[in-house]
Write a protein that holds these residues in place. Structure first.
Motif, PDB file in Angstrom:
ATOM      1  N   HIS A  79      10.701  -6.991   3.005  1.00  0.00           N
ATOM      2  CA  HIS A  79       9.951  -7.026   2.545  1.00  0.00           C
ATOM      3  C   HIS A  79       9.311  -7.473   1.190  1.00  0.00           C
ATOM      4  O   HIS A  79       7.670  -8.016   0.786  1.00  0.00           O
ATOM      5  CB  HIS A  79       9.586  -5.378   2.648  1.00  0.00           C
ATOM      6  CG  HIS A  79      11.010  -4.610   1.447  1.00  0.00           C
ATOM      7  ND1 HIS A  79      12.400  -4.778   1.535  1.00  0.00           N
ATOM      8  CD2 HIS A  79      10.793  -4.356   0.499  1.00  0.00           C
ATOM      9  CE1 HIS A  79      12.473  -4.075   0.745  1.00  0.00           C
ATOM     10  NE2 HIS A  79      11.854  -4.047  -0.700  1.00  0.00           N
ATOM     11  N   ARG A  80       9.745  -8.400   0.593  1.00  0.00           N
ATOM     12  CA  ARG A  80       9.711  -8.869  -0.483  1.00  0.00           C
ATOM     13  C   ARG A  80      10.099 -10.474  -0.139  1.00  0.00           C
ATOM     14  O   ARG A  80      10.980 -11.203   1.074  1.00  0.00           O
ATOM     15  CB  ARG A  80      11.360  -8.918  -2.003  1.00  0.00           C
ATOM     16  CG  ARG A  80      11.082  -7.634  -2.422  1.00  0.00           C
ATOM     17  CD  ARG A  80      11.398  -7.128  -2.552  1.00  0.00           C
ATOM     18  NE  ARG A  80      11.738  -8.139  -4.699  1.00  0.00           N
ATOM     19  CZ  ARG A  80      12.329  -8.427  -5.654  1.00  0.00           C
ATOM     20  NH1 ARG A  80      13.110  -7.497  -5.678  1.00  0.00           N
ATOM     21  NH2 ARG A  80      11.615  -8.781  -6.870  1.00  0.00           N
ATOM     22  N   ASP A  81       9.238 -11.188  -0.289  1.00  0.00           N
ATOM     23  CA  ASP A  81       8.979 -13.269  -0.105  1.00  0.00           C
ATOM     24  C   ASP A  81       9.787 -13.659  -1.209  1.00  0.00           C
ATOM     25  O   ASP A  81       9.794 -13.703  -1.974  1.00  0.00           O
ATOM     26  CB  ASP A  81       7.216 -13.404  -0.616  1.00  0.00           C
ATOM     27  CG  ASP A  81       6.764 -12.678   0.450  1.00  0.00           C
ATOM     28  OD1 ASP A  81       7.197 -12.097   1.557  1.00  0.00           O
ATOM     29  OD2 ASP A  81       5.476 -12.164  -0.066  1.00  0.00           O
ATOM     30  N   ARG A 133       2.801 -13.884   2.521  1.00  0.00           N
ATOM     31  CA  ARG A 133       3.955 -13.463   3.619  1.00  0.00           C
ATOM     32  C   ARG A 133       3.518 -14.358   4.433  1.00  0.00           C
ATOM     33  O   ARG A 133       4.258 -14.760   4.998  1.00  0.00           O
ATOM     34  CB  ARG A 133       3.161 -12.180   3.876  1.00  0.00           C
ATOM     35  CG  ARG A 133       3.314 -11.193   4.956  1.00  0.00           C
ATOM     36  CD  ARG A 133       5.056 -11.070   3.590  1.00  0.00           C
ATOM     37  NE  ARG A 133       5.929  -9.343   4.739  1.00  0.00           N
ATOM     38  CZ  ARG A 133       6.770 -10.423   4.720  1.00  0.00           C
ATOM     39  NH1 ARG A 133       7.768 -10.160   3.976  1.00  0.00           N
ATOM     40  NH2 ARG A 133       7.392  -8.894   5.457  1.00  0.00           N
ATOM     41  N   SER A 136       6.321 -16.762   4.183  1.00  0.00           N
ATOM     42  CA  SER A 136       7.562 -16.307   4.864  1.00  0.00           C
ATOM     43  C   SER A 136       7.752 -16.089   6.056  1.00  0.00           C
ATOM     44  O   SER A 136       8.770 -17.043   6.427  1.00  0.00           O
ATOM     45  CB  SER A 136       7.958 -14.621   3.976  1.00  0.00           C
ATOM     46  OG  SER A 136       8.159 -14.752   2.384  1.00  0.00           O
TER      47      SER A 136
END
Length: 200
Positions: A79-81, A133, A136
């Motif tokens: 959930h973190r890039d 996002r 990613s």
């Protein structure tokens, strides 16, 4: 190809997050992992990715490349890039292509797929949350791996970004890939459901 989990127990910080969990996802299918915060959705993805060790049970990929481990055949999109702010968009993606190895594509082509062709030389620090996002997500395209493990994959994406990502997921499934996604929001694709309970 089939991804299975049998009687998985997960313990974090001395607390049982879930126990006796079974799941299955076959080629060309997506599995949406649904449940309240603290129910173990992210922990399950990290177990499958090999980032956590289960307290019990097993996870296996049948029909994959026999000489590779499951983590070597999976993409984990947290959930973190994971980006270096000082590097350009193209440099960030090129790093991941080289680091992950395997069946790699042209980074410029992958950036075009996620709508970032105009930003290749821009430092990642200048990107909006939605653009980060998308960058990613480009990792999923630049190196082909059959299993995608996605943690809240549509977070920070606007409607156009969500539609674009849904198209990439459909393409992945059409090639026989597997998707397991922890999500609070609709994925925009057909998916089975694995419902997690509340926090223990």
């Amino acid at each position: 190809m089939r991804l299975t989990g049998r009687q998985i127990d997960c313990v974090r910080g001395g607390r049982a997050v879930f126990s006796g969990l079974d799941f299955e996802a076959a080629s060309s299918h997506a599995l949406a992992v649904i449940g309240p915060n603290g129910s173990g959705k992210t922990s399950l993805l990290r177990l499958i990715a090999g980032l956590l060790v289960p307290a019990g049970g097993s996870v296996a990929l049948e029909g994959g490349a026999g000489e590779l481990t499951l983590p070597e055949q999976a993409h984990y999109l947290g959930h973190r890039d994971a980006l270096k702010p000082a590097l350009s968009v193209l440099e960030n993606l090129s790093f991941w292509r080289d680091f992950l190895g395997g069946d790699a594509s042209d980074p410029n082509e992958s950036l075009a797929k996620v709508g970032l062709a105009h930003a290749t030389h821009l430092p990642a620090a200048y990107l909006s949350a939605g653009q980060r996002r998308r960058l990613s997500i480009a990792r999923l395209h630049v190196v082909r791996r059959p299993v995608w493990l996605l943690d809240e994959p549509t977070s920070a994406l606007d409607a156009a970004g969500q539609d674009l990502f849904a198209g990439l997921m459909r393409d992945h499934l059409a090639r026989g890939g597997i998707i397991v996604a922890a999500t609070h929001a609709p994925l925009g694709i057909e998916a089975g459901e694995l419902r997690m309970g509340g926090p223990a």
